[in-house]
Scaffold this active site. Structure first.
Site, PDB file in Angstrom:
ATOM      1  CD  GLU A 217      -3.080   1.196   2.253  1.00  0.00           C
ATOM      2  OE1 GLU A 217      -3.878   2.085   2.141  1.00  0.00           O
ATOM      3  OE2 GLU A 217      -2.592   0.040   2.795  1.00  0.00           O
TER       4      GLU A 217
ATOM      5  CG  MET B  75      -0.037  -3.178   4.717  1.00  0.00           C
ATOM      6  SD  MET B  75      -0.870  -1.161   4.623  1.00  0.00           S
ATOM      7  CE  MET B  75      -2.058  -3.290   3.537  1.00  0.00           C
ATOM      8  CD  GLU B  76      -5.007  -2.056   5.986  1.00  0.00           C
ATOM      9  OE1 GLU B  76      -4.067  -1.466   6.323  1.00  0.00           O
ATOM     10  OE2 GLU B  76      -5.449  -1.157   4.747  1.00  0.00           O
TER      11      GLU B  76
ATOM     12  CG  HIS C 127      -5.872   0.862  12.699  1.00  0.00           C
ATOM     13  ND1 HIS C 127      -6.666   2.097  12.921  1.00  0.00           N
ATOM     14  CD2 HIS C 127      -5.297   0.915  12.104  1.00  0.00           C
ATOM     15  CE1 HIS C 127      -6.685   2.719  11.384  1.00  0.00           C
ATOM     16  NE2 HIS C 127      -5.812   1.713  10.874  1.00  0.00           N
ATOM     17  CD  GLU C 128      -2.874  -1.934  10.760  1.00  0.00           C
ATOM     18  OE1 GLU C 128      -2.523  -0.243  11.117  1.00  0.00           O
ATOM     19  OE2 GLU C 128      -3.218  -2.221   9.197  1.00  0.00           O
TER      20      GLU C 128
ATOM     21  CG  HIS D  75      -8.201  -1.779   8.107  1.00  0.00           C
ATOM     22  ND1 HIS D  75      -8.933  -0.662   7.400  1.00  0.00           N
ATOM     23  CD2 HIS D  75      -6.946  -1.329   8.974  1.00  0.00           C
ATOM     24  CE1 HIS D  75      -7.878  -0.054   7.597  1.00  0.00           C
ATOM     25  NE2 HIS D  75      -6.939   0.302   8.151  1.00  0.00           N
TER      26      HIS D  75
ATOM     27  CD  GLU E 133      -6.070   3.385   6.389  1.00  0.00           C
ATOM     28  OE1 GLU E 133      -6.138   3.515   8.159  1.00  0.00           O
ATOM     29  OE2 GLU E 133      -5.427   2.246   6.185  1.00  0.00           O
TER      30      GLU E 133
END
Length: 986
Positions: free
Chosen positions: A241, A383-384, A417-418, A421, A440
């Site tokens: 990403e 990063m998810e 958070h990840e 996602h 996001e």
């Protein structure tokens, strides 16, 4: 991706995706014949070289971005990139210098050379078009060897419905050595395709459906951009990403191009015993020559930016989670072997996140495994990638002797958070990168809600608003102001911003406020029902919220289309005779680049009407909705003239203008039952005092401190009915960044002097009380506690220590040094040494050396050691920071180390903004150096100059001169160019 952009906007915690160019390398002598041919081409051509911006056209909503350039012949020969295939040369112009390589053993000869810079191309949201082809199934084989990794791709391609038969297939492909390409088993000839300007174009006519096979070579070991496949501490890992996948193999590298991936990884078993990718492991085994393989399959459609591969010698911890439907998920977190003991907090946070998402949103995990890998060299926070998250070590490694209380909280928040996602970003992703806040902003809101439930709602809300005001408000008032859904960009990686993340989360929170918890859940359920497995837009999310609740949210779209921070003016009118209260709300918003005029926003305002005698509510809390420029709301049967608690919980991201006395604010600080507004009242008192002293300093008058403020702080120190973490935050002065937002012209000298005066004056007036609270909150070293009470005790103790240290006397120095040497956890060690770093006594050097001895061998702790020195208040600050660059533990190519010194110093307001401009030149020199190998890190640092127009004329001129110098740099990346050019344009 979580960033500080994400998300976490602390001086040394700014993480984003990577993109850019590789550094130059030596020219092989066997390339000379081709080079001579290229020189002949150059001699017959005229080059237009972008040297500096003289004028730019308006941006969003108007016409494309162009530069008015001077045309001149280059001082040195500049050569377009050449590609030789089967005896044919293809020109490929490049904006910067790349490595020049030749391999005569292959039929394809890949070369790069110095070329004339091209004007970067701006992309616009209004120009979105669906791709002409879809790629539904992707099979990739990675053959990892030292110095060269071969990537074989088999892609099932279909012409999209409605696409013309004459449409070519344009695949993104950057810095790849193309060995072979074929369609349905037939190798393509030179006339069937072209490879230029990072695009591999397969020329029409093409079959309606076909199998495309590609064979490319990449060199992860030389990838210093940390985008695509690269090597970190001997481990191979990816970051795709926003646009990194094109650096791995040719692909439709855009978020709306979704397909199912099958991946085979082959590598030396002794060097890379762990082989990971997305989805579920379906097969693994040994191969000849000491190699082995692993095959992974992801059953869900995903875009290329969610792709991941990891190969290396790693340790891990394992656990399992049983979903609400009874399915057992294997959990594993990997790191370098030496760091395995620091992974327990992350594992517990992961399980808590999985349970919370089931309980709150009914969302269950959908694969058999969930893997996380910690990486030391990473441009972002985390990063998810579907089923295989990749994390910066800073957001996953945590033990009491290496991580502060804040670090533990950030680890929990970023892990959540990840994970979140998986649904808000992976199962439902964004149609194009302009919609980035769709995933996001929504996921930041979700991780904020999770953290509130896991810790303290009041404390978390204060932390989030402080971060918003420190990072996002300045962006909204500067040349890089943009809506949460930008209308244009040059380098997408520049838009992983506090606006997209933090303001985006505030916009989601306003949905929650307007619709209520149940209404918001109904909207989320409909959103997933409609769009699971799709790439969609912010409008689709708004429509789901609207349709699920039967409300009109058309005007609410302006939060997506308009930049800037609205001002909310409040006027109160009370009639004792009729017992009627009238409240008039009025909104306004200054113009921003490309948007001079703003239409009224839809602003939810939570309101409390409190008794001025008891502090108790005189009526139920109200939710006022302001949609007009100005509106008056009337309340009947209000028994007495009330005190108003406005914007409770900070119900909208606005600046409040409300004329209240010091006594009224002090009353709210002590009695408001809304915790956020209790804190806000104290911040307003502090802000007024500092700004009043700024004016006094400018006028040459004596600065002062009111008795009312001293008494308010005294009462807060003595407070028993307030949780200690919130008590500490209430006593903490507003950040200098937040204070600067209150000034039309930022007077650095006056602001710093006023801030120091207030700290020292309060400390002097309340020294006895501060020491008493400090002593009352000292915890025993063993056993270490990380519960809310212990965290709060450390916070209030260290807040008192900061005030006492402001006196800069021998007693304070001894207290700080004593705490540093006896600290039983990293929180207390950092707090004490941070104070000592600004002393000019021997205690300073002793404390710094003591910290270093604790930090040696641990990169994350060393980053803390670097940062506290970069932020120190010492007259020789720049000299000391510059010396850190040559420290044996510093590595400019490691993003964490780089930010811990260079980016941190730019947060040191007084010394970065030195009147002689030395701080500006120093940072510009560092940016030019870093831009050569990591444009994403350099462009983030370039942003430190963006607000130059907010400062006095002298500093403006000095900062602008450095921006112009950097813009004139040959080979400046498009990432840095975008920030610098827009900053100058204003």
């Amino acid at each position: 991706a979580a960033a500080v952009a994400s998300a976490r906007v602390l001086p040394a915690r700014l993480y984003t995706a990577a993109s850019g160019r590789t550094a130059p390398s030596c020219l092989p002598i066997r390339a000379l014949p081709v080079l001579l041919f290229a020189a002949a081409v150059v001699c017959t051509s005229a080059f237009s070289v972008s040297s500096r911006v003289t004028s730019v056209h308006p941006l969003a909503g108007t016409r494309p971005f162009h530069l008015l350039q001077r045309t001149r012949m280059p001082s040195k020969p500049q050569i377009p990139q050449l590609r030789l295939r089967g005896g044919n040369l293809l020109l490929k112009s490049r904006p910067t210098i790349s490595a020049l390589r030749a391999d005569t053993s292959k039929t394809a000869l890949s070369m790069s050379a110095v070329s004339a810079p091209e004007a970067p191309v701006e992309k616009f949201r209004k120009d979105y078009q669906k791709p002409d082809y879809t790629i539904d199934d992707i099979s990739l084989t990675f053959k990892i060897e030292d110095g060269a990794t071969q990537v074989l791709g088999t892609l099932q391609v279909k012409r999209a419905a409605g696409a013309e038969e004459k449409a070519s297939l344009r695949l993104d492909a950057e810095d790849l050595k193309l060995n072979k390409i074929s369609i349905d088993g037939k190798a393509l000839s030179e006339s069937d395709y072209a490879y230029e300007k990072d695009i591999l174009e397969l020329k029409a006519p093409l079959p309606a459906e076909f199998t495309l096979e590609t064979d490319v070579t990449i060199v992860p070991e030389k990838n210093t951009q940390l985008s695509g496949l690269y090597q970190s501490s001997g481990m191979y890992c990816t970051q795709c990403e926003a646009e990194g996948f094109r650096r791995i193999t040719p692909m439709l590298d855009r978020p709306d191009a979704m397909g199912k991936y099958k991946v085979r990884i082959e590598a030396d078993k002794s060097k890379c015993p762990i082989l990971l990718s997305n989805g579920n492991l379906v097969k693994s085994g040994d191969m000849d020559g000491g190699k082995h393989f692993a095959e992974w399959e992801d059953p869900f459609n995903k875009p290329s930016y969610l792709f991941a591969v990891v190969a290396g010698d790693l340790g891990s911890i394992k656990d399992a989670f049983t979903t609400k439907s009874g399915r057992k998920v294997q959990l594993e977190i990997f790191s370098e072997h030496a760091n395995v003991g620091q992974l327990d907090c992350a594992m517990e946070s992961l399980k808590e996140s999985m349970k919370w998402d089931e309980d709150v949103f009914g969302l269950e995990y959908d694969l058999d495994v969930y893997n996380i890998v910690a990486v030391g060299d990473f441009n972002m926070g985390a990063m998810e990638n579907k089923g295989l998250n990749v994390f910066n070590t800073a957001y996953i490694l945590a033990t009491p002797d290496t991580a502060t209380d804040g670090d533990f909280e950030r680890v929990k928040g970023v892990i959540a958070h990840e994970y979140f996602h998986n649904w808000t970003g992976n199962r439902v992703t964004c149609r194009d990168w302009f919609q980035l806040t769709l995933k996001e902003g929504l996921t930041v809101f979700r991780d904020q809600q999770f953290s509130m439930d896991m810790t303290s709602e009041a404390v978390k809300r204060v932390e989030d608003v402080r971060a918003l005001r420190a990072a996002q408000f300045p962006q909204d008032s500067g040349p890089m102001a943009h809506p949460i859904r930008p209308e244009s960009y040059i380098a997408m990686d520049n838009f992983y911003t506090p606006t997209v993340y933090r303001k985006g989360a505030e916009v989601i929170r306003m949905y929650h406020t307007l619709l209520g918890e149940q209404g918001f859940r109904k909207g989320m359920d409909l959103y997933f029902e409609r769009h699971d497995g799709s790439a969609v837009t912010c409008d689709d999310f708004r429509a789901a919220m609207s349709d699920a609740n039967g409300v009109n949210l058309d005007q609410f779209e302006r939060w997506y289309t308009q930049a800037g921070t609205p001002k909310l003016n409040v006027k109160k009118e009370y009639d004792a005779g009729s017992k009627t209260l009238k409240i008039t709300l009025e909104q306004s918003c200054k113009g921003t680049p490309g948007q001079d005029k703003k239409e009224p926003f839809h602003i939810p305002v939570r309101l409390g009407v409190l008794s001025a005698k008891s502090g108790k509510p005189l009526c139920a809390e109200s939710l006022l909705e302001l949609k007009e420029d100005k509106k008056t709301f009337e309340f009947a049967d209000i028994a007495e003239e009330p005190v108003l608690s406005v914007l409770r919980g900070y119900s909208a991201p606005v600046k409040l203008e409300f004329d209240r006395s010091e006594e009224e604010l002090a009353f709210l600080m002590g009695h408001d039952d809304d915790s956020f507004n209790r804190w806000e009242a104290g911040q307003t008192l502090f802000t007024r005092a500092i700004l009043a002293n700024v004016a006094a300093f400018q006028a040459g008058n004596k600065m002062g401190l009111s008795d009312a403020l001293v008494e308010a702080v005294r009462l807060t120190l003595a407070g028993k009915d307030i949780e200690k973490s919130l008590q500490a935050m209430t006593l903490t002065l507003p950040s200098l960044k937040a204070l600067a937002e209150e000034l039309d012209v930022v007077d650095v000298d006056a602001l710093v002097a006023s801030d120091k005066f207030l700290r020292q004056s309060l400390a002097g007036s309340l020294k006895e009380e501060l020491r008493k609270v400090y002593d009352a909150n000292v915890l025993p070293k063993e056993p270490f506690r990380n519960d809310a009470e212990a965290v709060g005790m450390r916070r209030i103790k260290n807040t008192c220590l900061q005030y006492l240290a402001a006196l800069k006397d021998e007693e304070a120095a001894e207290l700080c040094l004593k705490q540093a040497k006896s600290a039983g956890c990293m929180t207390d060690l950092v707090a004490a040494t941070n104070c000592l770093a600004s002393f000019s006594t021997a205690a300073r050097d002793e404390g710094i050396e003591h910290f270093y001895q604790q930090a040696k061998g641990n990169d994350l702790v060393l980053c803390k050691w670097f940062t506290l020195q970069a932020l120190a208040d010492t007259d020789d600050a720049l000299k000391r920071v510059d010396k850190l660059l040559s420290h044996p533990d510093f590595n400019v190519k490691n993003p964490n180390k780089c930010r811990s010194v260079i980016r941190a110093f730019a947060e040191n307001l007084e010394y970065f903004h030195a009147k002689d401009g030395s701080g500006y030149k120093w940072l510009a020199d560092r940016i030019q150096e870093i831009d050569k190998f990591n444009p994403q890190v350099s462009s983030r640092m370039m942003g430190c100059f963006s607000s130059f127009r907010r400062f006095d004329e002298g500093r403006q001129a000095l900062m602008k001169a450095q921006l112009e110098r950097m813009l004139s740099t040959e080979g400046l990346s498009k990432d840095a160019f975008e920030i610098a050019s827009k900053s100058i344009k204003g």
